[in-house]
Structures are given as structure tokens and as C-alpha cells.
Design an enzyme around this catalytic site. Structure first.
Site, PDB file in Angstrom:
ATOM      1  N   ASP A  31       0.862  -1.192   0.000  1.00  0.00           N
ATOM      2  CA  ASP A  31       0.000   0.000   0.000  1.00  0.00           C
ATOM      3  C   ASP A  31       0.890   1.231   0.000  1.00  0.00           C
ATOM      4  OD1 ASP A  31      -2.002   2.050   0.802  1.00  0.00           O
ATOM      5  OD2 ASP A  31      -3.269   0.306   1.184  1.00  0.00           O
ATOM      6  N   GLY A  36      -5.105   5.070   2.165  1.00  0.00           N
ATOM      7  CA  GLY A  36      -5.178   4.178   3.329  1.00  0.00           C
ATOM      8  C   GLY A  36      -4.319   4.689   4.476  1.00  0.00           C
ATOM      9  N   ALA A  72      -5.964  -2.370  -4.321  1.00  0.00           N
ATOM     10  CA  ALA A  72      -5.361  -1.033  -4.487  1.00  0.00           C
ATOM     11  C   ALA A  72      -5.885  -0.346  -5.743  1.00  0.00           C
ATOM     12  CB  ALA A  72      -3.840  -1.160  -4.556  1.00  0.00           C
ATOM     13  N   SER A  75     -10.582   5.273  -6.157  1.00  0.00           N
ATOM     14  CA  SER A  75     -11.972   4.792  -6.132  1.00  0.00           C
ATOM     15  C   SER A  75     -13.040   5.861  -5.903  1.00  0.00           C
ATOM     16  CB  SER A  75     -12.105   3.704  -5.067  1.00  0.00           C
ATOM     17  OG  SER A  75     -11.783   4.243  -3.817  1.00  0.00           O
ATOM     18  N   TYR A 139     -13.965   6.062 -13.354  1.00  0.00           N
ATOM     19  CA  TYR A 139     -13.737   5.025 -12.342  1.00  0.00           C
ATOM     20  C   TYR A 139     -14.292   3.684 -12.830  1.00  0.00           C
ATOM     21  CZ  TYR A 139     -14.560   2.189  -8.205  1.00  0.00           C
ATOM     22  OH  TYR A 139     -14.617   1.137  -7.329  1.00  0.00           O
ATOM     23  N   PHE A 205     -30.170  13.392  -1.441  1.00  0.00           N
ATOM     24  CA  PHE A 205     -30.000  13.858  -2.811  1.00  0.00           C
ATOM     25  C   PHE A 205     -31.215  13.523  -3.682  1.00  0.00           C
ATOM     26  CE2 PHE A 205     -25.253  13.117  -1.876  1.00  0.00           C
ATOM     27  CZ  PHE A 205     -25.097  14.415  -1.381  1.00  0.00           C
ATOM     28  N   ALA A 279     -25.435  14.509  -9.360  1.00  0.00           N
ATOM     29  CA  ALA A 279     -25.186  14.137 -10.763  1.00  0.00           C
ATOM     30  C   ALA A 279     -24.655  12.716 -10.844  1.00  0.00           C
ATOM     31  CB  ALA A 279     -24.174  15.098 -11.376  1.00  0.00           C
TER      32      ALA A 279
HETATM   33  N1  UDP Z   1     -26.814   9.824  -0.523  1.00  0.00           N
HETATM   34  C1  UDP Z   1     -27.483  10.885   0.062  1.00  0.00           C
HETATM   35  N2  UDP Z   1     -26.773  11.726   0.880  1.00  0.00           N
HETATM   36  C2  UDP Z   1     -25.438  11.579   1.143  1.00  0.00           C
HETATM   37  C3  UDP Z   1     -24.771  10.478   0.544  1.00  0.00           C
HETATM   38  C4  UDP Z   1     -25.483   9.629  -0.288  1.00  0.00           C
HETATM   39  O1  UDP Z   1     -28.692  11.064  -0.157  1.00  0.00           O
HETATM   40  O2  UDP Z   1     -24.853  12.374   1.891  1.00  0.00           O
HETATM   41  C5  UDP Z   1     -27.549   8.882  -1.379  1.00  0.00           C
HETATM   42  C6  UDP Z   1     -27.029   8.786  -2.806  1.00  0.00           C
HETATM   43  O3  UDP Z   1     -27.707   9.699  -3.661  1.00  0.00           O
HETATM   44  C7  UDP Z   1     -27.340   7.335  -3.169  1.00  0.00           C
HETATM   45  C8  UDP Z   1     -27.227   6.589  -1.831  1.00  0.00           C
HETATM   46  O4  UDP Z   1     -27.360   7.595  -0.818  1.00  0.00           O
HETATM   47  O5  UDP Z   1     -28.653   7.212  -3.610  1.00  0.00           O
HETATM   48  C9  UDP Z   1     -25.915   5.865  -1.656  1.00  0.00           C
HETATM   49  O6  UDP Z   1     -24.855   6.764  -1.953  1.00  0.00           O
HETATM   50  P1  UDP Z   1     -23.348   6.441  -1.614  1.00  0.00           P
HETATM   51  O7  UDP Z   1     -22.543   7.671  -1.934  1.00  0.00           O
HETATM   52  O8  UDP Z   1     -23.242   5.902  -0.228  1.00  0.00           O
HETATM   53  O9  UDP Z   1     -22.967   5.256  -2.604  1.00  0.00           O
HETATM   54  P2  UDP Z   1     -23.081   5.128  -4.203  1.00  0.00           P
HETATM   55  O10 UDP Z   1     -24.397   4.464  -4.467  1.00  0.00           O
HETATM   56  O11 UDP Z   1     -22.970   6.493  -4.797  1.00  0.00           O
HETATM   57  O12 UDP Z   1     -21.929   4.252  -4.550  1.00  0.00           O
END
Ligand code: UDP
Length: 321
Positions: A31, A36, A72, A75, A139, A205, A279
Site C-alpha cells: 500500500d 489508506g 489497491a 476509487s 472510475y 440527494f 449528478a
Molecule cells: N446519498 C445521500 N446523501 C449523502 C450520501 C449519499 O442522499 O450524503 C444517497 C445517494 O444519492 C445514493 C445513496 O445515498 O442514492 C448511496 O450513496 P453512496 O454515496 O453511499 O454510494 P453510491 O451508491 O454512490 O456508490
């Protein structure tokens, strides 16, 4: 058997190291600690501080190993949009070096940390491994490119399994203490909702998605279940075969449902407010996990409540230290 865990100082990687050690494997960790933390590497492992992009470090780390679990990587979806070249260099270039060093050292066993982001916006739910792959971020594209590279490598004698993760949460309490998720910035729902306060509520969101309560649905899997599947995969590898297997719980929870589960676990309300959609978020992501069940003989055991409560305990432990 000695296993090289690349990225073993990260949240998921360090959990894998602890579980491997607990089951009697010997472990080497490579690593560069770019995201990390060296203090997260369980003490029974041999730690090599070095980059996947440096063949000499990879050679040093791989010496004496019979298998590799490759975590590794860069992400962060958002960062990958801003720095696609970096993601290509580290995720694709780094794996190319790893595969080449594995070949030189005669190591044929590989478990790779892939992602549901390789599928992109799904055409149908649940998502099977045969679903089309249209990643919507660099990604996801780099992880898909690595999956393809591994398929090619398997034709000339590597035994590999790519595990496509859905939403990983929870934490492991190992002998050395809790292995907490420590991302900066933290973007994930469960750690964020645990930090929410009246002054700084959780941003939900969007509540206008085409789902029952209007919030996005995801498939959450406990990190310990996830790692159990990696170890099962390591033990099921077959020469010249590359399998791709989804890892999730097979059920979906909306953001509102996760908040309700967290309220129940904590015995208090989670302050939240509705904000704009983020987005790139698809409305619904749920894994079909029948392949994991059949091939790995594995099933997820831990509930969403346990994911919340273990994340909570691990965050409290991290705050105390
Ligand atoms: N989410 C949210 N508020 C936050 C973080 C995430 O509403 O502060 C929502 C996001 O829109 C998604 C779900 O929670 O629908 C999981 O998001 P996360 O970022 O944990 O993982 P992802 O699905 O993007 O890999």
C-alpha cells in the site's frame, strides 16, 4: 498459504487482511498509503510501503506469496471525472504491472475488487453479471478495462475472480480494534448520516426519483460478508478461468429506509433535508446474487441495522483514538 493484499491499508483491504489472518493465512500488504492508513494494517501482516506503479515494490511484496487479492485503486467517482488520466494510470497501469509481476513470479491466483459501476445505468433490475456494461464514470471504465485485461490473462494460465461490489458498509471489530471507514472527504450515505446534526443535517440527494418514496434505492452489503466472499473466491479459483461475480445483499433500501433503520438503531431522529439530485446517481441499483450463492456457496448474513450499528461503533472508536 501466503496472500498478497494490495491496498491492505484501506477500509475494505484492512478488513480482508484481518479476516485472512484470523483464518490462518499469512499475509503481505502492499500500500502506498495515498488514501489508506498504515495504522489500519493488522499487526500480523508483513507491510510493504510502496506503489503498485513501482515494479520493484510489487516484486518485493509478491515474494513468497501464492495468491493475490487486489484492492489497491483510485476509487472516487467524482474525482475520476476530474482526473481520468490518473485513474487510468493507477487502476489500469497498476494492474498491468501486477499481472506482469505475478507472471514472472509464477503466481496464478487472483481475486480482483471490481465494482457495480462497470454496469452504469441499469437496463433491468436486479443486475446480473450478464447485464450490459456502460460505465458512466472513468472510475467504472477503468475497472471494466481491468476486468477485460484479467480475462485475457486467464487465457494464458491465471485463475481469477472479479467481484463486483454494490454498496459496502459496516465495519469489522478485529483483535486490534475497529477497522473504521476513514475517507476524506466522506461521500457515503451511512457514515454521513451518522455525522448529521441539527446544524449540519444529512443532505438527501433528491426525493423525486421514480421509486416508492422518491429517494434512490441501493443494495447495501456488510464489509465482513463482502470479505467472506473474497476468501470463498480465493478457495474456489480454477486455472485458466476468469469469473465475474456480483456481491450485494440482493435487496434494495431507499435512502429514507436507511435513515429509518439508523433512527431505530440509535434511538433518535437523524436530522436531514432534501436537496437536489446528485449528478450521475442512478435511481435503483440492486444486485442479482444468485451466482455468488451458487459458485461461492456464500450468502450475506448481516442486516442493514448491523451495518449502521457497526459503522457507528467504529466511528466512535476512531474519534476516541
Ligand atoms: N446519498 C445521500 N446523501 C449523502 C450520501 C449519499 O442522499 O450524503 C444517497 C445517494 O444519492 C445514493 C445513496 O445515498 O442514492 C448511496 O450513496 P453512496 O454515496 O453511499 O454510494 P453510491 O451508491 O454512490 O456508490
Amino acid at each position: 498459504m501466503r496472500v498478497l493484499v494490495t491496498g491492505g491499508a484501506g477500509y475494505i483491504g484492512s478488513t480482508a487482511v484481518a479476516e485472512l489472518l484470523a483464518r490462518g493465512y499469512e499475509v503481505s500488504v502492499l500500500d502506498d498509503c495515498s488514501s489508506g492508513h498504515e495504522d489500519a494494517v493488522p499487526s500480523g501482516a508483513t507491510f510493504i510501503h510502496g506503489s503498485l506503479l513501482d515494479p520493484a515494490s510489487v516484486q518485493r511484496a509478491i515474494a513468497g506469496c501464492q495468491g493475490v487479492i487486489h484492492f489497491a485503486a483510485k476509487s472516487l467517482v467524482g474525482e475520476s471525472v476530474l482526473k481520468p488520466e490518473l485513474y487510468h494510470e493507477v487502476n489500469v497501469g497498476g494492474t498491468r504491472i501486477l499481472l506482469s509481476e505475478m507472471r514472472k513470479a509464477g503466481i496464478t491466483k487472483l481475486v480482483f475488487s471490481s465494482t457495480a459501476a462497470t454496469y452504469g445505468e441499469p437496463e433491468a433490475i436486479p443486475i446480473t453479471e450478464d447485464s450490459s456494461t456502460n460505465p458512466t464514470s472513468p472510475y467504472g471504465s477503468t475497472k471494466l478495462e481491468v476486468d477485460r485485461m484479467i480475462t485475457e490473462a486467464a487465457k494464458s494460465g491465471i485463475a481469477a475472480i472479479s467481484l463486483r461490489y454494490f454498496n459496502v458498509a459496516g465495519a469489522l471489530q478485529s483483535e486490534g480494534g475497529w477497522l473504521a471507514e476513514r475517507h476524506d472527504p466522506e461521500t457515503h450515505l451511512i457514515p454521513n448520516l451518522l455525522r448529521a446534526s441539527v446544524e449540519s443535517p444529512l443532505n438527501i440527494f433528491g426525493d423525486d426519483w421514480p421509486t416508492q418514496d422518491g429517494t434512490c434505492i441501493r443494495d447495501y452489503i456488510h464489509v465482513v460478508d463482502l470479505i467472506d466472499a473474497h476468501i470463498a473466491a480465493l478457495e474456489k479459483l480454477e486455472m485458466s478461468k476468469h469469473l465475474i461475480i456480483n456481491l450485494g445483499s440482493g435487496s434494495g433500501y431507499s435512502v429514507m429506509e436507511v435513515i429509518r433503520a439508523a433512527s431505530k438503531v440509535l434511538g433518535r431522529e437523524i436530522p436531514s433535508k432534501i436537496t437536489a439530485r446528485r449528478a450521475g446517481d442512478p435511481a435503483i441499483l440492486i444486485a442479482d446474487i444468485s451466482k455468488a450463492k451458487t459458485i461461492l456457496g456464500w450468502s450475506p448474513l448481516r442486516s442493514i441495522e448491523q451495518m449502521v450499528s457497526d459503522t457507528w461503533e467504529s466511528q466512535n472508536a476512531a474519534n476516541r483514538s
